[in-house]
Design an enzyme around this catalytic site. Structure first.
Site, short mmCIF file in Angstrom:
data_model
loop_
_atom_site.label_atom_id
_atom_site.label_comp_id
_atom_site.label_asym_id
_atom_site.label_seq_id
_atom_site.Cartn_x
_atom_site.Cartn_y
_atom_site.Cartn_z
CE LYS A 130 -13.07 7.12 -18.05
NZ LYS A 130 -13.36 8.43 -17.48
NE ARG A 168 -2.81 0.32 3.41
CZ ARG A 168 -2.06 0.52 4.52
NH1 ARG A 168 -1.33 1.60 4.65
NH2 ARG A 168 -2.05 -0.39 5.48
CE1 TYR A 193 -16.89 10.77 -15.78
CE2 TYR A 193 -16.27 10.84 -13.47
CZ TYR A 193 -16.69 10.13 -14.57
OH TYR A 193 -16.89 8.78 -14.46
CG ASP A 231 -10.11 15.35 -15.01
OD1 ASP A 231 -9.46 14.74 -15.88
OD2 ASP A 231 -11.06 14.84 -14.38
C1 LIG Z 1 -13.72 8.86 -16.16
C2 LIG Z 1 -13.34 10.20 -15.69
C3 LIG Z 1 -13.05 10.44 -14.33
C4 LIG Z 1 -13.16 9.38 -13.28
O1 LIG Z 1 -12.23 8.37 -13.46
P1 LIG Z 1 -12.47 6.81 -13.03
O2 LIG Z 1 -11.22 6.15 -13.45
O3 LIG Z 1 -13.70 6.35 -13.74
O4 LIG Z 1 -12.67 6.82 -11.55
C5 LIG Z 1 -12.66 11.73 -13.98
N1 LIG Z 1 -12.59 12.72 -14.88
C6 LIG Z 1 -12.88 12.53 -16.18
C7 LIG Z 1 -12.78 13.67 -17.13
C8 LIG Z 1 -13.28 11.27 -16.63
O5 LIG Z 1 -13.58 11.09 -17.92
#
Ligand SMILES: *Cc1c(COP(=O)(O)O)cnc(C)c1O
Length: 393
Positions: free
Chosen positions: A206, A57, A109, A181
């Protein structure tokens, strides 16, 4: 030219760092690829006398390599990997205390909006959501208690583009941190730290993973203190990724550049084709000159990305029929994989927003969001055409 390819030192170019940064061959065995260190614990040579790792961890060598790789790609000093994008975002919020205030984009998001309003408001942290393309509105929302400005660009699903440099300046004028982000753009196309952002957050689920086969997240920063705090919360809260998922993301980042080149090229061709289509009333793609933020996108990004949204001249039902008719595009939420996905925000990702509010924000019933994969562009085009014919004619 993408991913800061104009760096002086050839070894420093993005696509070279994607393959090699953080990934020296294993010193013990010479194994070329980072091994999956499937360990919870590590031998100590005496009490407290360990070889850099004591418990997974706290630290794991597969994760260390991934963190170094991600930091290098964002041009940052430090990277931290998490069990999901949301776990990464949660770690930024762990920096805050009761009474603090956060300003965020009004089209962040959905999961980000949810953790802000449904988890952290209960801990007496206040959030204001504003149009972050309107800098006066952002300035007005910032106050004494504001500790964080949260920015996404391009945004989801309308692909608005925010000016990272200007927003980081506004945050710093108010002694607040600016977090970006960068999930939609990826470091290949946009590196927020270069524009003054303090923190970059990612859903590795993603484009960085890139194959729709894992869930993970990351934070990157240049600031030693912030990184130390992120490490403290990473270990204390424990939302760490498995070594196997770290290995998969490392596998993904190796091809990020070549995948993004194809995503961008195909998205551009489809966006231009859709813009001329008789059944499409509007296309949202920063690469089109008709996009209101095209100039900013061209200055801030090295390419316009693989996400395309468009409005069909259609009712909610007809638009639903359209997304059900596609064969090459798969009807699914998420994005950033090699396969093309399609979804209808008003009926899926953004269905929880009341219709009047949704329409006011530009999320019409006929709005379609597509994550353009790396299939052949002609097959993707033909698929959209046959689905339009089946659903709308
Ligand atoms: C999918 C996404 C998240 C969240 O990520 P997870 O891996 O699904 O927890 C945050 N910001 C954006 C822009 C996203 O597309």
């Amino acid at each position: 030219m993408s991913g800061n390819d104009d760096a002086d030192d050839a070894a420093d170019r993005f696509q070279t760092r994607a393959i090699h940064a953080g990934q020296a061959p294993d010193s013990e065995t010479g194994a070329l690829m980072t091994p999956i260190f499937a360990n919870s614990t590590y031998v100590q040579d005496g009490p407290g006398d360990h070889r850099g790792y004591e418990y997974s961890r706290t630290g794991n060598p597969t994760r260390t390599d991934l963190e170094a790789n991600l930091a290098s790609l964002e041009g940052g000093e430090h990277g931290r990997a998490f069990a999901s994008g949301m776990a990464a975002i949660n770690t930024v919020l762990n920096l805050l205390a009761a009474g603090d205030h956060v300003v965020a984009g009004d089209d962040v998001y959905g999961g980000t909006h949810r953790i802000f309003t449904q988890v952290y408001e209960d801990y007496d942290i206040d959030f204001d959501f504003v149009d972050t393309t309107d800098h006066d509105a952002v300035r007005e929302a910032m106050g004494e208690a504001t500790e964080l400005l949260w920015v996404e660009t391009p945004t989801n699903p309308l692909l608005n583009v925010n000016d990272i440099g200007a927003l980081a300046d506004i945050a710093h004028e108010h002694d607040a941190l600016c977090a970006v982000d960068n999930t939609f753009a990826t470091p290949y196309l946009q590196r927020p730290l270069e524009f003054g952002a303090d923190i970059v957050s990612h859903s590795l689920t993603k484009y960085l993973g890139g194959h729709s086969d894992l869930v993970a997240g990351a934070l990157i920063t240049d600031d030693d203190d912030l990184d130390e705090q992120f490490g403290f919360y990473q270990n204390s809260v424990g939302a760490t990724p498995s070594p196997f998922d770290c290995f998969l993301v490392l596998r993904g980042t190796k091809t990020l550049g070549v995948r993004m080149d194809r995503h961008c090229e195909t998205a551009m061709e489809l966006a231009a084709w859709l813009a001329d289509h008789e059944h499409v009333s509007q296309v949202h793609y920063p690469g089109l000159e008709s996009h209101p933020d095209h100039e900013l996108a061209a200055a801030q990004m090295d390419g316009f990305g693989g996400m395309v949204s468009f409005e069909l001249d259609a009712t909610l039902e007809a638009a639903s029929a359209f997304v059900e008719e596609t064969d090459v595009f798969t009807l699914a939420e998420s994005l950033g994989g090699v396969e093309s996905l399609i979804e209808q925000p008003a009926a899926m990702t953004h269905a929880a927003i009341p219709k009047a509010e949704r329409e006011a924000a530009g999320l019409t019933d006929g709005l379609i969001r597509a994550s353009i994969g790396v299939e052949h562009v002609d097959d993707l085009k033909a698929d959209l055409q046959q689905a339009i014919e089946a659903a709308l004619q």
